[in-house]
Design a protein around this motif. Structure first.
Motif, mmCIF file in Angstrom:
data_model
loop_
_atom_site.group_PDB
_atom_site.id
_atom_site.type_symbol
_atom_site.label_atom_id
_atom_site.label_comp_id
_atom_site.label_asym_id
_atom_site.label_seq_id
_atom_site.Cartn_x
_atom_site.Cartn_y
_atom_site.Cartn_z
ATOM 1 N N ASP A 47 -32.538 -36.694 2.925
ATOM 2 C CA ASP A 47 -32.545 -37.976 3.617
ATOM 3 C C ASP A 47 -32.591 -37.687 5.120
ATOM 4 O O ASP A 47 -32.037 -36.680 5.585
ATOM 5 C CB ASP A 47 -31.268 -38.750 3.237
ATOM 6 C CG ASP A 47 -31.367 -40.223 3.595
ATOM 7 O OD1 ASP A 47 -32.467 -40.692 3.976
ATOM 8 O OD2 ASP A 47 -30.333 -40.912 3.488
ATOM 9 N N THR A 102 -32.898 -33.862 10.366
ATOM 10 C CA THR A 102 -34.153 -33.897 11.119
ATOM 11 C C THR A 102 -34.920 -32.663 10.641
ATOM 12 O O THR A 102 -34.309 -31.723 10.095
ATOM 13 C CB THR A 102 -33.899 -33.763 12.631
ATOM 14 O OG1 THR A 102 -33.176 -32.537 12.842
ATOM 15 C CG2 THR A 102 -33.093 -34.935 13.178
ATOM 16 N N LYS A 119 -27.571 -36.255 6.831
ATOM 17 C CA LYS A 119 -28.915 -36.761 7.124
ATOM 18 C C LYS A 119 -29.589 -35.734 8.029
ATOM 19 O O LYS A 119 -28.930 -35.153 8.901
ATOM 20 C CB LYS A 119 -28.807 -38.136 7.797
ATOM 21 C CG LYS A 119 -27.929 -39.121 7.020
ATOM 22 C CD LYS A 119 -28.405 -39.342 5.590
ATOM 23 C CE LYS A 119 -27.367 -39.925 4.682
ATOM 24 N NZ LYS A 119 -27.715 -39.884 3.255
ATOM 25 N N LYS A 164 -31.466 -41.817 10.762
ATOM 26 C CA LYS A 164 -32.052 -43.122 11.139
ATOM 27 C C LYS A 164 -30.946 -44.008 11.697
ATOM 28 O O LYS A 164 -29.819 -43.525 11.876
ATOM 29 C CB LYS A 164 -32.746 -43.752 9.926
ATOM 30 C CG LYS A 164 -31.815 -43.945 8.740
ATOM 31 C CD LYS A 164 -32.531 -44.413 7.526
ATOM 32 C CE LYS A 164 -33.528 -43.429 6.941
ATOM 33 N NZ LYS A 164 -32.918 -42.150 6.455
ATOM 34 N N GLU A 165 -31.236 -45.302 11.941
ATOM 35 C CA GLU A 165 -30.214 -46.187 12.529
ATOM 36 C C GLU A 165 -28.975 -46.249 11.635
ATOM 37 O O GLU A 165 -29.087 -46.357 10.414
ATOM 38 C CB GLU A 165 -30.689 -47.634 12.693
ATOM 39 C CG GLU A 165 -31.977 -47.843 13.414
ATOM 40 C CD GLU A 165 -33.104 -47.949 12.406
ATOM 41 O OE1 GLU A 165 -33.395 -49.077 11.965
ATOM 42 O OE2 GLU A 165 -33.680 -46.900 12.069
ATOM 43 N N ASP A 215 -42.507 -44.465 6.874
ATOM 44 C CA ASP A 215 -41.421 -44.864 7.787
ATOM 45 C C ASP A 215 -40.477 -43.711 8.114
ATOM 46 O O ASP A 215 -39.435 -43.922 8.755
ATOM 47 C CB ASP A 215 -40.619 -46.018 7.166
ATOM 48 C CG ASP A 215 -41.494 -47.242 6.948
ATOM 49 O OD1 ASP A 215 -42.303 -47.556 7.842
ATOM 50 O OD2 ASP A 215 -41.397 -47.858 5.857
ATOM 51 N N ASN A 216 -40.803 -42.515 7.667
ATOM 52 C CA ASN A 216 -39.950 -41.342 7.932
ATOM 53 C C ASN A 216 -38.496 -41.551 7.516
ATOM 54 O O ASN A 216 -37.570 -41.203 8.256
ATOM 55 C CB ASN A 216 -39.988 -40.979 9.419
ATOM 56 C CG ASN A 216 -41.101 -40.003 9.677
ATOM 57 O OD1 ASN A 216 -41.092 -38.886 9.157
ATOM 58 N ND2 ASN A 216 -42.086 -40.451 10.449
ATOM 59 N N LEU A 217 -38.330 -42.117 6.328
ATOM 60 C CA LEU A 217 -36.966 -42.344 5.840
ATOM 61 C C LEU A 217 -36.423 -41.110 5.133
ATOM 62 O O LEU A 217 -35.230 -40.798 5.216
ATOM 63 C CB LEU A 217 -36.952 -43.519 4.839
ATOM 64 C CG LEU A 217 -37.334 -44.895 5.372
ATOM 65 C CD1 LEU A 217 -37.409 -45.905 4.243
ATOM 66 C CD2 LEU A 217 -36.316 -45.346 6.418
#
Ligand code: SAH
Ligand code: AVI
Length: 330
Positions: free
Chosen positions: A202, A296, A294, A205-206, A319-321
């Motif tokens: 995963d 990168t 999560k 993200k926000e 969406d790069n989720l």
């Protein structure tokens, strides 16, 4: 070890017996006597926990499952073509919904031979094995009921074809960073020169999106979280009142992980009968039950470097989720 052969196509080896009860007891003794209480997430997954997880996967807020499924649907044929794999080893296989996509691609390519799922959840593994041999007539299943932190060496040797070793769903994120690198290194050691690791992660993200995914409106994740207390009550004769604990989920931006905790709504004195252990919770005291890291791409690259793995292909959604990495041993 207990071997259960259900049909000529299915063999299941179980390494969880008394040893597993000891492992839960050790984790509880260790985790509940610390100044900051903690229980490892693998104890969520009894039959009820596995069912609750399946319901989480269908929730509108829990995007990882459907996103990873889309990435797999879009790229499974390419993954099978570049690896030439005919065997899929899946760690933490659960319901094997995603395995089915890769197995179907192997079947289309004419390479499909064997599926080797490994999971602590006997109910999930058996059900998946029965469904899959029904669906793919050329398939055999050699399941391993075990703990991927202790039983990787019980995975059968490759059956004469290149294999994909998959760890999907973001499960790698449920380990603390040091253990995560050790796990990646151990998984790397399973890979022969032609084999590949397929890793689902995963992505950062926000916070609002992440926190909603771990605190859904229907309260299914809260029930999943509290399920660990039901497991302790049943397996270790504990007397937790699960409703006395509130579900907490938040994104820790510094560590880039979501944490799930259970917070005592009032002072609680709990007896873990099988251990003769009394545990006190102050009002508001929290028990950590899961981290879900999560990633990168850069951070994952660092983990691969540390584990002597080489990233070959990176697949993501528009969406790069979520991301799927294909990696080999250096
Ligand atoms: N791969 C599936 C399931 C993910 S849920 C998916 O992507 O949807 C995590 C799975 O890992 C569950 O099936 C759980 O039973 C299993 N699991 C958790 N900890 C484990 C451990 N230590 N050893 C083996 N399996 C484990
Ligand atoms: C299995 N694992 C990757 C899930 C996750 O997202 O970390 C477990 C989960 N916990 C709460 N919801 C789902």
């Amino acid at each position: 070890m207990k071997t259960v052969t259900r049909s000529p196509e299915i063999r299941i080896d179980s390494y969880l017996s008394e040893g597993e009860e000891r492992s839960l007891a050790n984790d509880v003794l260790d985790g509940l006597t610390r100044p900051f209480k903690e229980i490892p997430p693998k104890h969520f997954y009894d039959a009820r926990g596995s069912e609750l997880f399946e319901r989480i996967c269908e929730l509108p807020e829990y995007y990882p499952t459907r996103t990873e499924r889309q990435i797999l649907l879009a790229n499974a044929d390419e993954i099978v073509e570049v690896t030439g794999a005919g065997e899929l080893v899946e760690l933490g296989s659960g319901s094997a919904e995603k395995a089915r996509i890769l197995l179907a691609a192997m079947s289309r390519a004419g390479t499909l031979r064997r599926y080797v799922p490994l999971d602590v959840s006997e109910s999930a593994l058996e059900a998946a094995a029965i469904e899959l041999v029904d669906e793919f007539e050329e398939l055999s299943v050699h399941g391993v009921i075990g703990d991927f932190e202790r039983h990787l060496d019980r995975i059968p040797a490759a059956g004469g074809t290149a294999r994909i070793v998959a760890l999907l769903g973001g499960t790698i994120g449920n380990f603390l960073p040091g253990t995560r690198r050790r796990m990646l290194r151990e998984i790397g050691a399973l890979l022969g020169p032609e084999d590949r690791l397929l890793l689902g992660t995963d992505l950062v993200k926000e916070a609002a999106v992440l926190e909603a995914a771990y605190d859904d409106a229907q309260g299914i994740t809260a029930e999943f979280n509290r399920n660990v207390l039901h497991v302790l009550n049943r397996e270790l004769d504990a007397d937790f009142s699960p409703d006395a604990f509130e579900h907490i989920a938040f994104f820790d931006r510094r560590h880039e992980w979501v944490e799930m905790r259970l917070r005592a709504r009032r002072p609680c004195s709990v007896l873990v009968g099988a251990l003769g252990l009394r545990v006190e919770f102050a009002a508001g005291e929290e028990l950590r039950t899961e981290i879900s890291a999560k990633f990168t791409r850069a951070r994952l690259q660092e983990d691969f470097d540390a584990a002597d793995l080489r990233l070959e292909r990176w697949y993501t959604d528009p969406d790069n989720l979520f991301a799927l990495s294909l990696a080999c041993r250096e």
